[in-house]
Design an enzyme around this catalytic site. Structure first.
Site, PDB file in Angstrom:
ATOM      1  N   LEU A   1      86.121  19.587 118.092  1.00  0.00           N
ATOM      2  CA  LEU A   1      86.982  20.376 117.201  1.00  0.00           C
ATOM      3  C   LEU A   1      86.109  21.031 116.141  1.00  0.00           C
ATOM      4  CD1 LEU A   1      90.022  17.979 116.819  1.00  0.00           C
ATOM      5  CD2 LEU A   1      89.346  19.451 118.699  1.00  0.00           C
ATOM      6  N   SER A   2      85.540  22.132 116.505  1.00  0.00           N
ATOM      7  CA  SER A   2      84.576  22.833 115.644  1.00  0.00           C
ATOM      8  C   SER A   2      84.751  24.327 115.850  1.00  0.00           C
ATOM      9  CB  SER A   2      83.144  22.457 116.022  1.00  0.00           C
ATOM     10  OG  SER A   2      82.959  21.072 116.058  1.00  0.00           O
ATOM     11  N   GLU A   3      85.907  24.834 115.464  1.00  0.00           N
ATOM     12  CA  GLU A   3      86.235  26.226 115.791  1.00  0.00           C
ATOM     13  C   GLU A   3      85.202  27.197 115.246  1.00  0.00           C
ATOM     14  OE1 GLU A   3      88.349  24.106 114.393  1.00  0.00           O
ATOM     15  OE2 GLU A   3      89.684  23.687 116.097  1.00  0.00           O
TER      16      GLU A   3
ATOM     17  N   GLN B   1      93.705  27.023 120.637  1.00  0.00           N
ATOM     18  CA  GLN B   1      94.946  26.306 120.921  1.00  0.00           C
ATOM     19  C   GLN B   1      96.124  26.805 120.097  1.00  0.00           C
ATOM     20  OE1 GLN B   1      94.137  22.089 120.400  1.00  0.00           O
ATOM     21  NE2 GLN B   1      93.577  21.898 122.549  1.00  0.00           N
TER      22      GLN B   1
ATOM     23  N   HIS C   1     101.503  26.831 112.878  1.00  0.00           N
ATOM     24  CA  HIS C   1     101.297  27.056 114.313  1.00  0.00           C
ATOM     25  C   HIS C   1     102.012  28.303 114.834  1.00  0.00           C
ATOM     26  CE1 HIS C   1      99.947  22.896 114.123  1.00  0.00           C
ATOM     27  NE2 HIS C   1      99.520  22.977 115.363  1.00  0.00           N
TER      28      HIS C   1
ATOM     29  N   PHE D   1      92.723  32.232 111.577  1.00  0.00           N
ATOM     30  CA  PHE D   1      92.371  32.360 110.153  1.00  0.00           C
ATOM     31  C   PHE D   1      91.089  31.578 109.863  1.00  0.00           C
ATOM     32  CE2 PHE D   1      97.183  32.639 109.711  1.00  0.00           C
ATOM     33  CZ  PHE D   1      97.194  34.026 109.629  1.00  0.00           C
TER      34      PHE D   1
ATOM     35  N   GLU E   1      88.958  24.020 123.362  1.00  0.00           N
ATOM     36  CA  GLU E   1      89.357  22.633 123.170  1.00  0.00           C
ATOM     37  C   GLU E   1      90.321  22.230 124.281  1.00  0.00           C
ATOM     38  OE1 GLU E   1      90.812  23.186 119.181  1.00  0.00           O
ATOM     39  OE2 GLU E   1      88.820  22.950 118.308  1.00  0.00           O
TER      40      GLU E   1
END
Ligand SMILES: Cc1ncc(C[n+]2csc(CCOP(=O)(O)OP(=O)(O)O)c2C)c(N)n1
Ligand SMILES: [Mg+2]
Lengths: 323, 323
Positions: free
Chosen positions: B56-58, B80, B128, B86, B29
């Protein structure tokens, strides 16, 4: 005889049918441990889709994946050996029913995490095409998978990057015991259309209808089109999983099951053959499966000393003992 | 000698490997504009086909990388935020990691997962600031946590060349470290090989990632009281047990400083393995995040739950007092 010849298509559905019936028997006999998710009743989808693919095209299957692996061309003997956990199995006995894979014929694996394989296949097709191969892919999944976010993310990536993947939804009416009406808001083609993907609904019990719908989609994809979706309406003739043979689950009325079973892909395709042709195929399939079973049963079980062989492609040996 | 920052070392490793091997490409990303600063300059040099910005499609792009790797490419996937691991634990563990064994050795999945800025970034709070390297070591995914610019370069290069999936944690606490580096001497660092940063006789301190720098500072502070050896495993899985055993066999004492939550963190495994192999002169100690910690926002709270120099100093002194 061409690949999509009606006799050949019949042979594929018949092979899967008899393979699965024998596999269910082997589960009942205790020879296959862990049970299986029988593909019985859904044979027309794998057979029809794969009949419209080339040998080098890629597919992924599901937990109900024997049909996908066989239709794409894996050796039934090595497939059966895999179900029996033998060293000669497709995966050397390390995968079993739910993970059977044969990369040599383009099967990147049955995959037992519902909704997970679409993104893997999308990446594989994208990678092969950027290396210059003009192949396409087909990824099978059930009606339950259309509610998994990761599959919808894969729809988006494939459509966005125009990766030629055919998303094949095998709508057999249930995710285990959950009926589609209780689980799917909107429609299955509607999910594809939301991403700008063409979508078609096809009679999954008619192998030729599946083949023709696939051939049309694949032709568009090979001509530079992006991904498409096919919803193949089908019915699962047997249990979700063979554990249901021991534990009766009450979720399908007998009348419904009877109605579902009345449209049998093996019969539908078989009716397109002469009696002589059909009998010849049936005999050939039995001989193939007799030989397959003989091969599988005569094959050695893997040596437990190698239980974690292939854990790492790099050959790392996992630490097994203390210290 | 020229100075090299840890962050630039990562960039350099990516650039060198992309130049060396056409099959290496980046996925992530905002990597085209290099939001994390690690991919700076790579779009210009290698073009958009090899520096691929994703939606945004991990979950989808992590498995997309698995597919691309199965098809012969070598993706490097940048995340990021460490906590995003997880989200994709499923894709890494259930698929990328399991494919070689499940397919009986048919599949290789050479993907690198790069996590620039793992652990606390100070003020980024609960979602984060995780440092989940112990989880990957637990499931057996190759896991490296370089502490220095040269090791960041060398381990990232080795990760990209490795045939199995590798997670590269680049701790936020190390990203701004600079060191004098002979560019001609930059080289791959073997996976699974630790490094003694500072020789000592009385106690071995095992420090992970950015904590290596804290351990070295503490060792200097205590230099007139105790002779501390600082061992940096660099790779957490597979761990350099022989290297560590050799160190502790000489010093007879062990303290581990590890930015994991205490229960089931790598420090517990390090202590267990060492006591299985070496008769220690004093009970071993570990300095970690507390059990089940979630990093709180306020800077003083954030610091309070991370392993710090005071705790490490106290642990060393306690170990030296015990006989
Ligand atoms: C992500 C995930 N959730 C749950 C399961 C357990 N499970 C296995 S098959 C299945 C039902 C799947 O239904 P569907 O996608 O319609 O496929 P079908 O079994 O009908 O072929 C479930 C819930 C799983 N394997 N993976
Ligand atoms: Mg279903």
């Amino acid at each position: 005889m061409t690949r999509d010849d009606p006799v050949r298509l019949y042979r594929t559905v018949r092979l899967i049918r008899r393979f699965e019936e024998r596999a269910v028997d082997l589960v009942r006999a205790g020879a296959i441990v862990g049970g299986i998710h029988p593909y019985l009743g859904q044979e027309g989808i794998a057979a029809g889709v794969c009949a419209a693919l080339r040998d080098d095209d890629l597919v992924t299957g599901t937990h109900r994946g024997h049909g996908h692996v066989l239709a794409k061309g894996a050796d039934p003997a090595r497939m059966l050996a895999e179900l029996l956990g033998r060293e000669t199995g497709l995966n050397r006995g390390r995968g079993g029913s739910m993970h059977a894979a044969d990369l040599a014929v383009g099967v990147l694996g049955a995959n037992a995490i519902v909704g997970a394989a679409g993104a893997i296949l999308t990446g594989a097709v994208w990678a092969r095409r950027r290396r210059g191969d003009d192949l396409v892919g087909a990824t099978f999944f059930g009606d339950g998978a259309v509610n998994e976010g990761m599959l919808l993310e894969a729809f988006n990536l494939a459509a966005l990057w125009r990766v030629p993947v055919l998303f094949v939804c095998e709508n057999n009416g249930y995710a285990t015991t959950m009926p589609v009406e209780g689980a799917v808001a909107g429609t299955i083609p509607g999910r594809a259309e939301a991403f700008g993907m063409p979508a078609a609904v096809v009679d999954g019990q008619d192998p030729e209808a599946v083949r023709d719908a696939t051939a049309a989609a694949v032709a568009r994809m090979r001509a530079g089109g992006g991904p498409e979706l096919i919803e193949a309406r089908t019915y699962r003739f047997d249990a979700h999983h063979t554990f249901e043979h021991a534990v009766r689950l009450d979720y399908r009325a007998p009348q419904e099951v009877a109605a579902g079973r009345s449209r049998d892909p093996v019969e539908i395709q078989g009716a397109r053959l002469s009696g002589v042709d059909r009998a010849a195929v049936d005999a050939d399939v039995e001989a193939t499966l007799d030989a397959a079973l003989e091969f599988a049963l005569a094959s050695p079980e893997p040596d437990p000393a190698g239980a974690l062989a292939h854990l790492y492609a790099s050959g790392l040996v996992a630490r097994t003992g203390g210290g | 000698m020229p100075r090299l920052s840890y962050r630039k070392a990562l960039t350099r490793a990516l650039a060198d490997e992309m130049a060396r091997d056409e099959s290496v490409f980046l996925l992530g990303e905002d990597i085209r504009v290099a939001a994390s600063n690690v991919t700076a300059g790579l779009l210009k040099r290698f073009g958009p086909d090899r520096v691929v910005d994703t939606p945004l499609s991990e979950q989808a792009f992590t498995s997309f990388a698995t597919g691309a790797a199965l098809a012969g490419l070598r993706p490097v996937v940048e995340f990021q935020i460490p906590s995003l691991l997880f989200l994709v634990f499923e894709q890494i563990v259930n698929h990328a990691h399991k494919f070689p064994l499940m397919t009986g050795g048919q599949a290789e999945v050479p993907v690198t997962y790069l996590v620039p800025g793992s652990g606390s970034r100070t003020g980024w709070a609960g979602q984060h600031s995780d440092h989940p390297y112990s989880l990957f070591a637990h499931v057996g995914v190759t896991t490296v946590v370089p502490a220095t610019p040269a090791d960041a370069y060398g381990l990232l290069v080795s990760a990209i060349r490795h045939v199995d999936p590798v997670v590269v944690f680049a701790p936020a606490g190390a990203m701004d470290v600079r060191a004098d580096v002979d560019f001609a001497a930059l080289a791959p660092v073997p996976i699974g090989r630790g490094r003694v940063h500072r020789a000592g006789d009385d106690v071995t301190v095992v420090a992970v990632g950015h904590l290596v720098h804290d351990a070295l500072a503490v060792a200097e502070e205590l230099a007139d009281q105790v002779s501390v050896e600082v061992f940096d495993p660099r790779t957490l899985y597979p761990f350099d047990w022989d290297g560590l055993t050799a160190s502790v066999a000489r010093t007879g004492r062990l303290v581990v400083v590890d930015d994991s939550n205490r229960s089931c963190g790598i420090a517990g495994e390090i202590i267990a393995t060492v006591v299985e192999r070496v008769r220690l002169l004093a009970p071993p100690r570990r300095v970690t995040r507390p059990d089940g910690a979630v990093l709180p926002f306020a800077p003083a709270l954030d610091r309070a739950v991370q392993p710090g120099r005071e705790q490490l100093t106290a642990a060393i002194q306690l170990t030296m007092k015990d006989e």
